[in-house]
Design a protein around this motif. Structure first.
Motif, mmCIF file in Angstrom:
data_model
loop_
_atom_site.group_PDB
_atom_site.id
_atom_site.type_symbol
_atom_site.label_atom_id
_atom_site.label_comp_id
_atom_site.label_asym_id
_atom_site.label_seq_id
_atom_site.Cartn_x
_atom_site.Cartn_y
_atom_site.Cartn_z
ATOM 1 N N PRO A 31 0.827 -1.210 0.000
ATOM 2 C CA PRO A 31 0.000 0.000 0.000
ATOM 3 C C PRO A 31 0.860 1.258 0.000
ATOM 4 N N SER A 32 0.249 2.375 -0.342
ATOM 5 C CA SER A 32 0.834 3.691 -0.092
ATOM 6 C C SER A 32 0.295 4.188 1.241
ATOM 7 N N LEU A 33 1.113 4.906 1.980
ATOM 8 C CA LEU A 33 0.747 5.344 3.330
ATOM 9 C C LEU A 33 0.743 6.861 3.424
ATOM 10 N N PHE A 34 -0.152 7.390 4.255
ATOM 11 C CA PHE A 34 -0.348 8.833 4.345
ATOM 12 C C PHE A 34 -0.605 9.253 5.790
ATOM 13 N N TRP A 35 -0.314 10.505 6.068
ATOM 14 C CA TRP A 35 -0.853 11.203 7.220
ATOM 15 C C TRP A 35 -1.616 12.419 6.697
ATOM 16 N N TYR A 36 -2.878 12.517 7.140
ATOM 17 C CA TYR A 36 -3.713 13.676 6.847
ATOM 18 C C TYR A 36 -3.924 14.456 8.144
ATOM 19 N N PHE A 89 -4.855 11.964 10.977
ATOM 20 C CA PHE A 89 -5.361 10.678 10.495
ATOM 21 C C PHE A 89 -4.264 9.944 9.741
ATOM 22 N N CYS A 90 -4.002 8.718 10.156
ATOM 23 C CA CYS A 90 -3.146 7.833 9.392
ATOM 24 C C CYS A 90 -4.019 7.124 8.352
ATOM 25 N N ALA A 91 -3.476 6.871 7.175
ATOM 26 C CA ALA A 91 -4.310 6.310 6.114
ATOM 27 C C ALA A 91 -3.475 5.507 5.131
ATOM 28 N N LEU A 92 -4.156 4.665 4.371
ATOM 29 C CA LEU A 92 -3.478 3.921 3.312
ATOM 30 C C LEU A 92 -4.349 3.823 2.082
ATOM 31 N N THR A 93 -3.696 3.652 0.962
ATOM 32 C CA THR A 93 -4.372 3.315 -0.282
ATOM 33 C C THR A 93 -3.894 1.931 -0.672
ATOM 34 N N PRO A 94 -4.816 0.974 -0.792
ATOM 35 C CA PRO A 94 -4.400 -0.382 -1.143
ATOM 36 C C PRO A 94 -3.778 -0.430 -2.528
ATOM 37 N N TYR A 95 -2.811 -1.274 -2.690
ATOM 38 C CA TYR A 95 -2.174 -1.414 -4.002
ATOM 39 C C TYR A 95 -3.193 -1.811 -5.057
#
Lengths: 113, 117
Positions: A31-36, A89-95
């Protein structure tokens, strides 16, 4: 399935303190990982991101490193300011499905002057 | 430049009524997303549009929820026969199109706060 778990808030710190907000994820593939971040009265905005293992995302003094071995993406800042008070918010986008973002439950951060 | 806009900013309705929420994406952004932010469920993905088609509707919670997009721009989220559990902030986001696995940042609007009495 895909999910994100982050530390529950609220977190209250004094100005100039060191900040860590823990985040772990479950996902298949890469996945790609994010903080919003959502500042009071404002919309959700991207703070930083990392798209592959060992990448470090950074912005506004915040950093997070994509750790595949521990499935973590902890947010850190060396010296927080009152203006950092917000919900993170921690978040991910699935591959497999780059169209959706899966968010953690959010952590409210309050910084005392 | 103009960001993502949503209207109304607040909507109070009675249980059983239908509501329409509107999203105006950033000009040039062909991808559009709807999310819901509620106390019990956090932030949830609802639906994704690429142009006028919706290849991913997997997050819509029931058949009372529908969304459409016309002209590749404005989108409307409709909730029929509203229930109290529909109360939430509905967020819209837009981005450049997904292509070749490249990920583009999603820009979020301010949201519509829906309260069902």
């Amino acid at each position: 399935g895909n999910s994100v778990t982050q530390m529950e808030g609220p977190v209250t710190l004094s100005e100039e303190a060191f900040l860590t907000i823990n985040c772990t994820y479950t996902a298949t593939g890469y996945p790609s990982l994010f903080w919003y971040v959502q500042y009071p009265g404002e919309g959700l905005q991207l703070l930083l991101k990392a798209t592959k293992a060992d990448d470090k995302g950074s912005n506004k003094g915040f950093e997070a490193t994509y750790r595949k071995e521990t499935t973590s993406f902890h947010l850190e800042k060396g010296s927080v300011q009152v203006s950092d008070s917000a919900v993170y918010f921690c978040a991910l986008t699935p591959y497999s499905s780059a169209s959706k973002i899966i968010f953690g439950s959010g952590t409210r951060l309050s910084i005392r002057p | 430049g103009a960001g993502v806009s949503q209207s109304p900013s607040n909507k109070v309705t009675e249980k059983g009524k239908d509501v329409e929420l509107r999203c105006d994406p950033i000009s040039g952004h062909t991808a559009l997303y709807w999310y819901r932010q509620s106390l019990g469920q956090g932030l949830e993905f609802l639906i994704y549009f690429q142009g006028n088609s919706a290849p991913d509707k997997s997050g819509l919670p029931s058949d009372r929820f529908s969304a459409e997009r016309t002209g590749g721009s404005v989108s409307t989220l409709t909730i029929q026969r509203t229930q109290q559990e529909d109360s939430a902030v509905y967020l819209c986001a837009s981005s450049y199109p997904l292509a070749g696995g490249q990920l583009h940042e999603q820009f979020f609007g301010p949201g519509t706060r829906l309260t069902v009495l």
